[in-house]
Design an enzyme around this catalytic site. Sequence first.
Site, short mmCIF file in Angstrom:
data_model
loop_
_atom_site.label_atom_id
_atom_site.label_comp_id
_atom_site.label_asym_id
_atom_site.label_seq_id
_atom_site.Cartn_x
_atom_site.Cartn_y
_atom_site.Cartn_z
N ALA A 28 -2.55 -11.71 8.67
CA ALA A 28 -2.67 -10.37 8.12
C ALA A 28 -4.07 -10.05 7.58
CB ALA A 28 -1.64 -10.20 7.00
N THR A 32 -6.94 -6.37 7.05
CA THR A 32 -7.05 -5.72 5.73
C THR A 32 -8.21 -4.72 5.70
OG1 THR A 32 -8.28 -7.62 4.91
CG2 THR A 32 -5.95 -7.52 4.33
N GLN A 108 0.13 -13.45 14.10
CA GLN A 108 1.33 -13.30 13.26
C GLN A 108 1.50 -11.83 12.90
OE1 GLN A 108 1.38 -16.64 10.10
NE2 GLN A 108 -0.71 -16.63 10.84
N HIS A 126 5.41 -13.39 15.79
CA HIS A 126 6.40 -12.76 14.91
C HIS A 126 6.92 -11.44 15.48
CE1 HIS A 126 4.77 -15.23 11.30
NE2 HIS A 126 5.58 -15.92 12.05
N CYS A 134 19.37 -2.48 19.38
CA CYS A 134 20.57 -2.13 18.62
C CYS A 134 21.27 -3.42 18.20
CB CYS A 134 21.51 -1.28 19.48
SG CYS A 134 23.13 -1.09 18.71
N SER A 197 -5.28 -15.98 7.59
CA SER A 197 -3.90 -16.42 7.36
C SER A 197 -3.87 -17.41 6.20
CB SER A 197 -3.32 -17.09 8.60
OG SER A 197 -2.02 -17.60 8.31
N VAL A 237 -14.71 -21.43 6.23
CA VAL A 237 -15.55 -20.31 5.80
C VAL A 237 -14.74 -19.43 4.85
CG1 VAL A 237 -16.91 -18.32 6.57
CG2 VAL A 237 -16.71 -20.34 8.05
P1 CNA Z 1 -0.89 -13.68 4.22
O1 CNA Z 1 -0.01 -14.75 3.72
O2 CNA Z 1 -0.83 -12.34 3.55
O3 CNA Z 1 -2.38 -14.25 4.17
C1 CNA Z 1 -3.50 -13.45 4.45
C2 CNA Z 1 -4.73 -14.22 4.01
O4 CNA Z 1 -5.89 -13.48 4.42
C3 CNA Z 1 -4.82 -14.40 2.49
O5 CNA Z 1 -5.20 -15.70 2.17
C4 CNA Z 1 -5.92 -13.41 2.08
O6 CNA Z 1 -6.57 -13.76 0.90
C5 CNA Z 1 -6.81 -13.46 3.32
N1 CNA Z 1 -7.65 -12.27 3.50
C6 CNA Z 1 -7.26 -10.97 3.40
N2 CNA Z 1 -8.29 -10.14 3.67
C7 CNA Z 1 -9.35 -10.93 3.96
C8 CNA Z 1 -10.70 -10.65 4.32
N3 CNA Z 1 -11.15 -9.40 4.46
N4 CNA Z 1 -11.55 -11.70 4.53
C9 CNA Z 1 -11.11 -12.99 4.39
N5 CNA Z 1 -9.83 -13.31 4.05
C10 CNA Z 1 -8.95 -12.30 3.84
O7 CNA Z 1 -0.66 -13.40 5.78
P2 CNA Z 1 -0.24 -14.40 6.94
O8 CNA Z 1 -0.56 -13.70 8.19
O9 CNA Z 1 -0.72 -15.78 6.72
O10 CNA Z 1 1.35 -14.43 6.71
C11 CNA Z 1 2.15 -14.29 7.72
C12 CNA Z 1 2.96 -12.99 7.67
C13 CNA Z 1 2.24 -11.78 7.16
C14 CNA Z 1 3.27 -12.63 9.07
O11 CNA Z 1 4.65 -12.69 9.25
C15 CNA Z 1 2.79 -11.20 9.32
O12 CNA Z 1 3.68 -10.49 10.15
C16 CNA Z 1 2.77 -10.60 7.97
N6 CNA Z 1 1.94 -9.38 7.81
C17 CNA Z 1 1.36 -8.75 8.88
C18 CNA Z 1 0.60 -7.61 8.69
C19 CNA Z 1 -0.03 -6.93 9.88
O13 CNA Z 1 0.59 -6.89 10.94
N7 CNA Z 1 -1.25 -6.44 9.73
C20 CNA Z 1 0.42 -7.11 7.39
C21 CNA Z 1 1.04 -7.77 6.31
C22 CNA Z 1 1.80 -8.91 6.54
#
Ligand code: CNA
Length: 260
Positions: A28, A32, A108, A126, A134, A197, A237
């Site tokens: 995710a 962001t 993901q 995912h 349905c 992630s 990083v």
């Molecule tokens: P998570 O657990 O939310 O981890 C995201 C990581 O990215 C965290 O450690 C943050 O601190 C880090 N992060 C966020 N922005 C930045 C940035 N600009 N630079 C560096 N690091 C950053 O998300 P995961 O993907 O690990 O968890 C899995 C879930 C989240 C999956 O099932 C996804 O479907 C689900 N998800 C998806 C979305 C989407 O589709 N965009 C949004 C929110 C959640």
Amino acid sequence: MPQAFDEQVTRCAAMLEQAQNVVLLSGAGMSTSAGIPDFRGPNGLYRTAGIADPERIFDLSEFSRNPTLFYRFHRAFLTLLDTVRPTFAHRFFAALEQKGILKGIVTQNIDGLHQRAGSSHVLEIHGGIETSTCVRCSRTYSREETTRKAFETDIPRCDFCGGVLKPDIVFFSEQVRHLEECVHLVKTSDLLFVVGSSLTVTPAALLPAYAGRDIVVVNRGSLSFDYLPKRRISLLVEEDIDAFFKAVDTRFSLVSENGT
Ligand code: CNA
């Protein structure tokens, strides 16, 4: 001691120059900067949703009992998706695929931004929101049909049997998609990027341990080493994702200012 930013950029660029089978595992954090909140970051949904226990949004038994909570979240997500664009990092990895170096992406994410950036080999572990099913008769509905229904009524239902439509996103406790293909892709990589992630959601978090050779993790904030021991990581990083890949791309000029 953390390496200086420039040194990390240089090391990453050198690994990219050597690599022939690059693979990306994205989370995710990749989206962001496009304006889509993650789950566990500082502005993540788990802190801002105002819902006690927000994991309930993607809980299958909660959805079966009452899909209202999910659809409240989903309508907001669909509205947001209309306003966002792929990030620099999405475009960077699409460009690596075009160059023939990147062999595939395991994401993901459910936002479709890799595909919109031009990536074609994307495994949505995912699931995604392009189709819904349905829950009663298993008929499939397109994203357009589901979206129209979701904004017309509280809970979209099947035209034929009245069952609730569930977007083909993998909820907690459901089987993930394409797992064998994901494992194969990661195993055959000589450079695996793990980007944005927290590596907390299994089985996706187990994938990096299969990496064929080098692993570069780009993630600022919460990161679990439960499934990926630190010693397996060639380069860690802890910087902003777009800032880092913009710096790496100054060595390659793969991404143009106004497109891939
Ligand atoms: P998570 O657990 O939310 O981890 C995201 C990581 O990215 C965290 O450690 C943050 O601190 C880090 N992060 C966020 N922005 C930045 C940035 N600009 N630079 C560096 N690091 C950053 O998300 P995961 O993907 O690990 O968890 C899995 C879930 C989240 C999956 O099932 C996804 O479907 C689900 N998800 C998806 C979305 C989407 O589709 N965009 C949004 C929110 C959640």
